[in-house]
Design a protein around this motif. Structure first.
Motif, short mmCIF file in Angstrom:
data_model
loop_
_atom_site.label_atom_id
_atom_site.label_comp_id
_atom_site.label_asym_id
_atom_site.label_seq_id
_atom_site.Cartn_x
_atom_site.Cartn_y
_atom_site.Cartn_z
N ASN A 367 0.83 -1.19 0.00
CA ASN A 367 0.00 0.00 0.00
C ASN A 367 0.87 1.25 0.00
O ASN A 367 1.98 1.24 0.55
CB ASN A 367 -0.92 0.02 1.23
CG ASN A 367 -2.12 -0.88 1.06
OD1 ASN A 367 -2.73 -0.93 -0.01
ND2 ASN A 367 -2.46 -1.60 2.11
N LYS A 368 0.37 2.30 -0.59
CA LYS A 368 1.12 3.55 -0.66
C LYS A 368 1.48 4.02 0.74
O LYS A 368 0.65 4.01 1.65
CB LYS A 368 0.29 4.62 -1.37
CG LYS A 368 1.09 5.86 -1.74
CD LYS A 368 0.24 6.78 -2.59
CE LYS A 368 1.05 7.97 -3.11
NZ LYS A 368 2.08 7.53 -4.05
N GLY A 369 2.73 4.40 0.94
CA GLY A 369 3.20 4.86 2.24
C GLY A 369 3.72 3.76 3.14
O GLY A 369 4.16 4.03 4.27
N GLN A 370 3.69 2.50 2.65
CA GLN A 370 4.14 1.37 3.47
C GLN A 370 5.39 0.73 2.89
O GLN A 370 5.59 -0.48 2.99
CB GLN A 370 3.03 0.34 3.62
CG GLN A 370 1.81 0.86 4.37
CD GLN A 370 0.73 -0.18 4.55
OE1 GLN A 370 0.84 -1.30 4.06
NE2 GLN A 370 -0.32 0.18 5.27
N GLY A 371 6.24 1.53 2.32
CA GLY A 371 7.49 1.02 1.76
C GLY A 371 7.42 0.83 0.27
O GLY A 371 6.50 1.30 -0.40
N SER A 372 8.41 0.08 -0.26
CA SER A 372 8.51 -0.13 -1.70
C SER A 372 8.12 -1.56 -2.06
O SER A 372 8.29 -2.49 -1.27
CB SER A 372 9.95 0.13 -2.16
OG SER A 372 10.34 1.46 -1.88
N SER A 373 7.62 -1.72 -3.27
CA SER A 373 7.32 -3.04 -3.80
C SER A 373 8.64 -3.75 -4.11
O SER A 373 9.50 -3.21 -4.79
CB SER A 373 6.48 -2.90 -5.07
OG SER A 373 6.23 -4.15 -5.65
N THR A 374 8.80 -4.96 -3.60
CA THR A 374 10.07 -5.67 -3.76
C THR A 374 9.95 -6.76 -4.83
O THR A 374 8.93 -7.44 -4.94
CB THR A 374 10.50 -6.31 -2.43
OG1 THR A 374 9.46 -7.16 -1.95
CG2 THR A 374 10.80 -5.25 -1.40
N LYS A 375 11.02 -6.92 -5.58
CA LYS A 375 11.06 -7.89 -6.67
C LYS A 375 11.47 -9.26 -6.15
O LYS A 375 12.45 -9.40 -5.41
CB LYS A 375 12.05 -7.41 -7.73
CG LYS A 375 12.18 -8.31 -8.94
CD LYS A 375 13.16 -7.69 -9.93
CE LYS A 375 13.44 -8.59 -11.10
NZ LYS A 375 14.42 -7.98 -12.04
N ARG A 376 10.73 -10.31 -6.57
CA ARG A 376 11.02 -11.68 -6.18
C ARG A 376 11.84 -12.41 -7.23
O ARG A 376 12.50 -13.40 -6.93
CB ARG A 376 9.72 -12.45 -5.92
CG ARG A 376 8.88 -11.87 -4.80
CD ARG A 376 7.62 -12.70 -4.58
NE ARG A 376 7.97 -14.08 -4.28
CZ ARG A 376 7.41 -15.15 -4.84
NH1 ARG A 376 6.45 -14.98 -5.76
NH2 ARG A 376 7.78 -16.38 -4.52
N GLY A 377 11.81 -11.94 -8.47
CA GLY A 377 12.60 -12.56 -9.52
C GLY A 377 11.77 -12.97 -10.71
O GLY A 377 10.55 -12.79 -10.74
N GLU A 378 12.46 -13.53 -11.73
CA GLU A 378 11.79 -13.98 -12.95
C GLU A 378 11.26 -15.39 -12.77
O GLU A 378 11.94 -16.26 -12.20
CB GLU A 378 12.76 -13.94 -14.13
CG GLU A 378 12.13 -14.37 -15.46
CD GLU A 378 13.11 -14.41 -16.61
OE1 GLU A 378 12.66 -14.32 -17.77
OE2 GLU A 378 14.33 -14.54 -16.36
N PHE A 379 10.04 -15.64 -13.26
CA PHE A 379 9.43 -16.96 -13.13
C PHE A 379 8.81 -17.38 -14.47
O PHE A 379 8.33 -16.54 -15.23
CB PHE A 379 8.33 -16.95 -12.06
CG PHE A 379 8.86 -16.83 -10.65
CD1 PHE A 379 9.02 -17.97 -9.87
CD2 PHE A 379 9.18 -15.59 -10.11
CE1 PHE A 379 9.50 -17.86 -8.56
CE2 PHE A 379 9.66 -15.48 -8.82
CZ PHE A 379 9.82 -16.62 -8.04
N PHE A 380 8.84 -18.69 -14.72
CA PHE A 380 8.11 -19.31 -15.82
C PHE A 380 7.16 -20.35 -15.25
O PHE A 380 7.48 -21.05 -14.29
CB PHE A 380 9.07 -19.98 -16.82
CG PHE A 380 9.81 -19.03 -17.71
CD1 PHE A 380 9.24 -18.58 -18.89
CD2 PHE A 380 11.08 -18.58 -17.38
CE1 PHE A 380 9.92 -17.70 -19.73
CE2 PHE A 380 11.77 -17.72 -18.21
CZ PHE A 380 11.19 -17.26 -19.39
#
Length: 395
Positions: A367-380
């Motif tokens: 949610n906005k104001g609760q930090g940054s969206s974190t990347k988990r990696g590439e998936f197939f």
């Protein structure tokens, strides 16, 4: 109805090479069945009436309604139906006698004459009856899958909208519940780099816009789909500013069919960023029809990572998309914690090697104001990334 002879009609090419070409000598698969060649790539042709023109080669085509003089090129049609073929043809459907191209719309039949006692008035055909000399051509769908290709994802159904005048195609306009054909018009506002508070060039509410160019330096915040289902057909972004388009319609579908997009890191939009932004929940973005990515871009599509009251699910369907330029941050980004999905088929990437670029990246949305969206990696072939390596080909 007056019929024009072949010599008097529209197969006029304005370059010497086009005039010398014999359409009957060209490969039949370079034009749809029942079509006559006008000219080939780079040549100029003239039409005397609105006519549906096919552009392509080797059985792959895109279609556009044209009139007057035009160049047979990817720029005219907004996308390249077969990047592997350098020489393509522009062609039009013939009537049953092989004389004149069938126009887009049959001519208006005059109203019946008032009966006269002398002599009897001939019966005038009903305006709803099909014209015996100008039948509507049966054109094979350019999106129809080949029997040898894997099945494409199911695209959401769409309902036809009433057409409207191109005069409504103007920068800053809101288009509601109708289809507006801009006829190749170029629009723009301004561009304040990556400022997300910029106004949209167009706002769509359950509407369709087609055959439009968004001018370089005037892209602002692109096109917004605010409600209902929206279709962007054969739209060309000459240089993205903030985003090309944003999906804000809760429960709706935004479809981008054909067209192309370009971004220059030294241009008005600055650093590479996402092309299509998806903010609304329980909704779908469809990118198809040979849509082509050029220049340097960050992502093709991104589910909002940190919107206010963020959540999902958000879905994207990518089918028949060509990436000629570079993608620096992955083709798509989904928030797997919100139930997002990305279904990808028939994706062509120039100089593709596994992981370069990454195809489907999973993130954790916030949610906005609760930090940054974190990347988990590439998936197939995960629940969120519904794509296999076989769905991606390099060229």
């Amino acid at each position: 109805m007056l019929k024009l002879s072949k010599s008097a009609l529209i197969l006029t090419a304005l370059t010497a090479s086009c005039s010398a070409s014999n359409p009957s000598e060209m490969t039949a698969t370079n034009r749809p069945k029942g079509y006559e060649t006008l000219c080939r790539s780079g040549e100029t042709c003239t039409l005397s009436q609105e006519t549906r023109v096919a552009f392509g080669a080797a059985g792959d085509f895109v279609y556009k309604v044209l009139n007057g003089t035009f160049v047979c090129s990817v720029a005219t049609f907004g996308s390249d139906p077969n990047p592997g073929k350098k020489v393509k043809e522009c062609s039009v459907a013939l009537d049953p006698e092989g004389e004149t191209p069938a126009p887009v719309r049959p001519p208006t039949v005059p109203p019946p004459a008032v009966p006269s006692p002398t002599p009897p008035t001939p019966v005038v055909p009903s305006p709803d009856a099909p014209s015996p000399t100008v039948p509507t051509p049966v054109v094979p769908s350019p999106d129809a899958p080949s029997p040898t290709t894997p099945p494409s994802p199911t695209l959401p159904p769409s309902s036809p909208l009433p057409p409207s005048s191109a005069e409504e195609c103007r920068a800053g306009a809101t288009i509601r519940n109708k289809t507006v054909d801009c006829g190749g018009k170029s629009l723009g506002l301004s561009c304040d780099a990556d400022n997300e508070s910029q106004p949209p060039v167009l706002t769509l509410i359950n509407a369709t816009v087609k055959n439009l160019r968004i001018a370089a330096g005037g892209g602002s915040d692109g096109i917004h789909c605010n409600d209902g289902d929206c279709l962007l057909e054969n739209v060309v972004w000459e240089d993205i500013c903030e985003d090309a388009a944003t999906h804000k319609s809760e429960g709706g579908t935004l479809t981008i069919k054909g067209g192309s997009v370009y971004n220059d890191t030294t241009g008005p939009g600055g650093k590479p960023d996402k092309i299509f932004q998806h903010n609304s929940k329980n909704s779908t973005t469809v990118i198809t029809g040979g849509f082509t990515v050029k220049g340097q871009n960050g992502k093709l599509w991104r589910s909002c990572g940190d919107c206010k009251d963020n959540g999902g699910p958000r879905h994207v369907i990518i089918d028949d998309v060509i990436i000629e330029g570079t993608i620096t941050a992955g083709v798509v980004g989904v928030n797997s914690n919100y139930g997002d999905t990305a279904k990808i088929r028939h994706l062509k990437v120039k100089n593709y090697k596994t992981g370069k670029p990454s195809i489907c990246n999973e993130y954790t949305g916030v949610n906005k104001g609760q930090g940054s969206s974190t990347k988990r990696g590439e998936f197939f072939e995960s629940p969120a990334c519904v794509v296999s390596p076989a769905d991606v080909t390099g060229f």
